[in-house]
Design a protein around this motif. Structure first.
Motif, PDB file in Angstrom:
ATOM      1  N   ARG A 122     123.160  34.630   6.896  1.00  0.00           N
ATOM      2  CA  ARG A 122     122.026  34.306   8.271  1.00  0.00           C
ATOM      3  C   ARG A 122     120.546  34.079   7.577  1.00  0.00           C
ATOM      4  O   ARG A 122     120.088  32.850   8.043  1.00  0.00           O
ATOM      5  CB  ARG A 122     121.983  35.217   9.286  1.00  0.00           C
ATOM      6  CG  ARG A 122     121.090  34.742  10.360  1.00  0.00           C
ATOM      7  CD  ARG A 122     121.699  34.913  11.941  1.00  0.00           C
ATOM      8  NE  ARG A 122     120.788  34.735  12.805  1.00  0.00           N
ATOM      9  CZ  ARG A 122     120.533  33.420  13.484  1.00  0.00           C
ATOM     10  NH1 ARG A 122     121.395  32.426  12.951  1.00  0.00           N
ATOM     11  NH2 ARG A 122     119.838  33.187  14.462  1.00  0.00           N
ATOM     12  N   HIS A 123     120.081  34.769   6.800  1.00  0.00           N
ATOM     13  CA  HIS A 123     118.645  34.587   6.137  1.00  0.00           C
ATOM     14  C   HIS A 123     118.735  33.507   5.242  1.00  0.00           C
ATOM     15  O   HIS A 123     117.812  32.367   5.473  1.00  0.00           O
ATOM     16  CB  HIS A 123     118.290  35.804   5.396  1.00  0.00           C
ATOM     17  CG  HIS A 123     116.884  35.746   4.675  1.00  0.00           C
ATOM     18  ND1 HIS A 123     116.826  35.197   3.559  1.00  0.00           N
ATOM     19  CD2 HIS A 123     115.757  35.720   5.412  1.00  0.00           C
ATOM     20  CE1 HIS A 123     115.537  35.134   3.189  1.00  0.00           C
ATOM     21  NE2 HIS A 123     114.922  35.491   4.086  1.00  0.00           N
ATOM     22  N   GLY A 124     119.843  33.026   4.713  1.00  0.00           N
ATOM     23  CA  GLY A 124     119.732  32.069   3.600  1.00  0.00           C
ATOM     24  C   GLY A 124     119.974  30.933   4.492  1.00  0.00           C
ATOM     25  O   GLY A 124     119.393  29.732   4.241  1.00  0.00           O
ATOM     26  N   HIS A 125     120.771  30.829   5.687  1.00  0.00           N
ATOM     27  CA  HIS A 125     120.917  29.672   6.526  1.00  0.00           C
ATOM     28  C   HIS A 125     119.449  29.080   7.230  1.00  0.00           C
ATOM     29  O   HIS A 125     119.143  28.059   7.102  1.00  0.00           O
ATOM     30  CB  HIS A 125     121.938  29.883   7.717  1.00  0.00           C
ATOM     31  CG  HIS A 125     122.081  28.751   8.697  1.00  0.00           C
ATOM     32  ND1 HIS A 125     122.768  27.523   8.378  1.00  0.00           N
ATOM     33  CD2 HIS A 125     121.778  28.616   9.926  1.00  0.00           C
ATOM     34  CE1 HIS A 125     122.615  26.816   9.386  1.00  0.00           C
ATOM     35  NE2 HIS A 125     122.093  27.360  10.473  1.00  0.00           N
ATOM     36  N   ALA A 134     116.487  30.021   5.832  1.00  0.00           N
ATOM     37  CA  ALA A 134     115.545  29.773   5.070  1.00  0.00           C
ATOM     38  C   ALA A 134     115.805  28.129   4.399  1.00  0.00           C
ATOM     39  O   ALA A 134     114.742  27.382   4.397  1.00  0.00           O
ATOM     40  CB  ALA A 134     115.817  30.557   3.870  1.00  0.00           C
ATOM     41  N   ALA A 135     117.045  27.628   4.636  1.00  0.00           N
ATOM     42  CA  ALA A 135     117.445  26.308   4.361  1.00  0.00           C
ATOM     43  C   ALA A 135     117.050  25.408   5.464  1.00  0.00           C
ATOM     44  O   ALA A 135     116.378  24.335   5.216  1.00  0.00           O
ATOM     45  CB  ALA A 135     118.837  26.226   4.245  1.00  0.00           C
ATOM     46  N   GLN A 136     116.985  26.025   6.806  1.00  0.00           N
ATOM     47  CA  GLN A 136     116.560  24.899   7.971  1.00  0.00           C
ATOM     48  C   GLN A 136     115.005  25.055   7.918  1.00  0.00           C
ATOM     49  O   GLN A 136     114.378  24.049   8.041  1.00  0.00           O
ATOM     50  CB  GLN A 136     117.014  25.706   9.106  1.00  0.00           C
ATOM     51  CG  GLN A 136     118.299  25.547   9.592  1.00  0.00           C
ATOM     52  CD  GLN A 136     118.848  26.083  10.858  1.00  0.00           C
ATOM     53  OE1 GLN A 136     118.242  26.906  11.327  1.00  0.00           O
ATOM     54  NE2 GLN A 136     119.710  25.493  11.598  1.00  0.00           N
ATOM     55  N   GLU A 184     113.190  25.173   5.230  1.00  0.00           N
ATOM     56  CA  GLU A 184     112.997  24.149   4.230  1.00  0.00           C
ATOM     57  C   GLU A 184     113.072  22.661   4.411  1.00  0.00           C
ATOM     58  O   GLU A 184     112.105  21.954   4.095  1.00  0.00           O
ATOM     59  CB  GLU A 184     113.764  24.388   2.829  1.00  0.00           C
ATOM     60  CG  GLU A 184     113.410  23.589   1.664  1.00  0.00           C
ATOM     61  CD  GLU A 184     111.966  23.575   1.347  1.00  0.00           C
ATOM     62  OE1 GLU A 184     111.491  22.353   0.703  1.00  0.00           O
ATOM     63  OE2 GLU A 184     111.301  24.626   1.331  1.00  0.00           O
ATOM     64  N   ASP A 185     114.117  22.450   5.317  1.00  0.00           N
ATOM     65  CA  ASP A 185     114.637  21.268   5.940  1.00  0.00           C
ATOM     66  C   ASP A 185     113.248  20.765   6.871  1.00  0.00           C
ATOM     67  O   ASP A 185     112.745  19.591   6.958  1.00  0.00           O
ATOM     68  CB  ASP A 185     115.898  21.054   6.573  1.00  0.00           C
ATOM     69  CG  ASP A 185     117.122  21.158   5.710  1.00  0.00           C
ATOM     70  OD1 ASP A 185     116.804  21.021   4.544  1.00  0.00           O
ATOM     71  OD2 ASP A 185     118.166  21.238   6.287  1.00  0.00           O
ATOM     72  N   GLU A 204     110.346  21.794   6.855  1.00  0.00           N
ATOM     73  CA  GLU A 204     109.024  21.623   6.029  1.00  0.00           C
ATOM     74  C   GLU A 204     109.051  20.200   5.264  1.00  0.00           C
ATOM     75  O   GLU A 204     108.087  19.438   5.306  1.00  0.00           O
ATOM     76  CB  GLU A 204     108.851  22.699   5.209  1.00  0.00           C
ATOM     77  CG  GLU A 204     108.432  23.954   5.810  1.00  0.00           C
ATOM     78  CD  GLU A 204     108.140  25.107   4.846  1.00  0.00           C
ATOM     79  OE1 GLU A 204     108.632  25.079   3.773  1.00  0.00           O
ATOM     80  OE2 GLU A 204     107.736  26.088   5.199  1.00  0.00           O
ATOM     81  N   THR A 205     110.200  19.772   4.875  1.00  0.00           N
ATOM     82  CA  THR A 205     110.437  18.534   4.242  1.00  0.00           C
ATOM     83  C   THR A 205     110.283  17.580   5.207  1.00  0.00           C
ATOM     84  O   THR A 205     109.510  16.396   4.867  1.00  0.00           O
ATOM     85  CB  THR A 205     112.002  18.450   3.456  1.00  0.00           C
ATOM     86  OG1 THR A 205     111.829  19.623   2.460  1.00  0.00           O
ATOM     87  CG2 THR A 205     112.249  17.104   2.585  1.00  0.00           C
TER      88      THR A 205
END
Length: 166
Positions: free
Chosen positions: A30-33, A35-37, A39-40, A42-43
């Motif tokens: 869940r943390h990885g998911h 963190a990816a969101q 980053e998305d 912020e991009t």
């Protein structure tokens, strides 16, 4: 003695959560998911800010180009309608063209004007027509209805305009 000491330590440790490894793996996933969101997001934010900057630059450029064209045509139209005189458009109030006001300067021939408020009703009408015609020269419209635009003109201005057209 060693065995007793170890048993006491085990008893002190209380219950061991055997599902902790599975819970950790779920939490890590869940943390990885998330963190990816993040980053998305912020991009996307960086891309949107770049687009906003590009649009801001483009709108400033287009506005200044159009403003200068309208300004030039306004000066020409004013001289045609008044048989001379001076007219101008200037930015006031801010160095930022998108936030600045626009000051309209109109000096019919033979008059020294400080404010457009000092013009007669007919002169104001003809100044407005000069600006409108200038805008239409730069950005044409398919049609325009000007109803009662001659109402504020006095008879001398109407007669003068009629004679000039002949």
């Amino acid at each position: 003695q060693e065995v007793r000491r170890l048993r006491r330590e085990v008893d002190k440790a209380d219950h061991v959560n055997l599902a902790a490894i599975d819970e950790y793996e779920e939490t890590a996933a869940r943390h990885g998911h998330l963190a990816a969101q993040i980053e998305d997001l912020e991009t996307s934010k960086r891309e949107l800010l770049a687009i906003i900057e590009e649009l801001d630059t483009l709108s400033r450029t287009k506005f200044l180009e159009t403003f200068e064209k309208v300004r030039e045509k306004f000066q020409k139209q004013f001289q045609i309608l008044f048989n001379g005189g001076e007219a101008d458009l200037k930015f006031v109030g801010s160095n930022d063209v998108l936030e600045a006001g626009i000051d309209l300067i109109a000096k019919p021939p033979g008059k020294k004007m400080r404010s457009i408020k000092l013009l007669s009703g007919g002169e104001k009408c003809m100044t407005a027509m000069a600006l409108l015609f200038a805008i239409f020269e730069v950005k044409p419209a398919p049609f325009c209805i000007l109803d009662e635009m001659d109402a504020p003109l006095d008879d001398a201005n109407v007669k003068r305009r009629s004679e000039e057209r002949r």
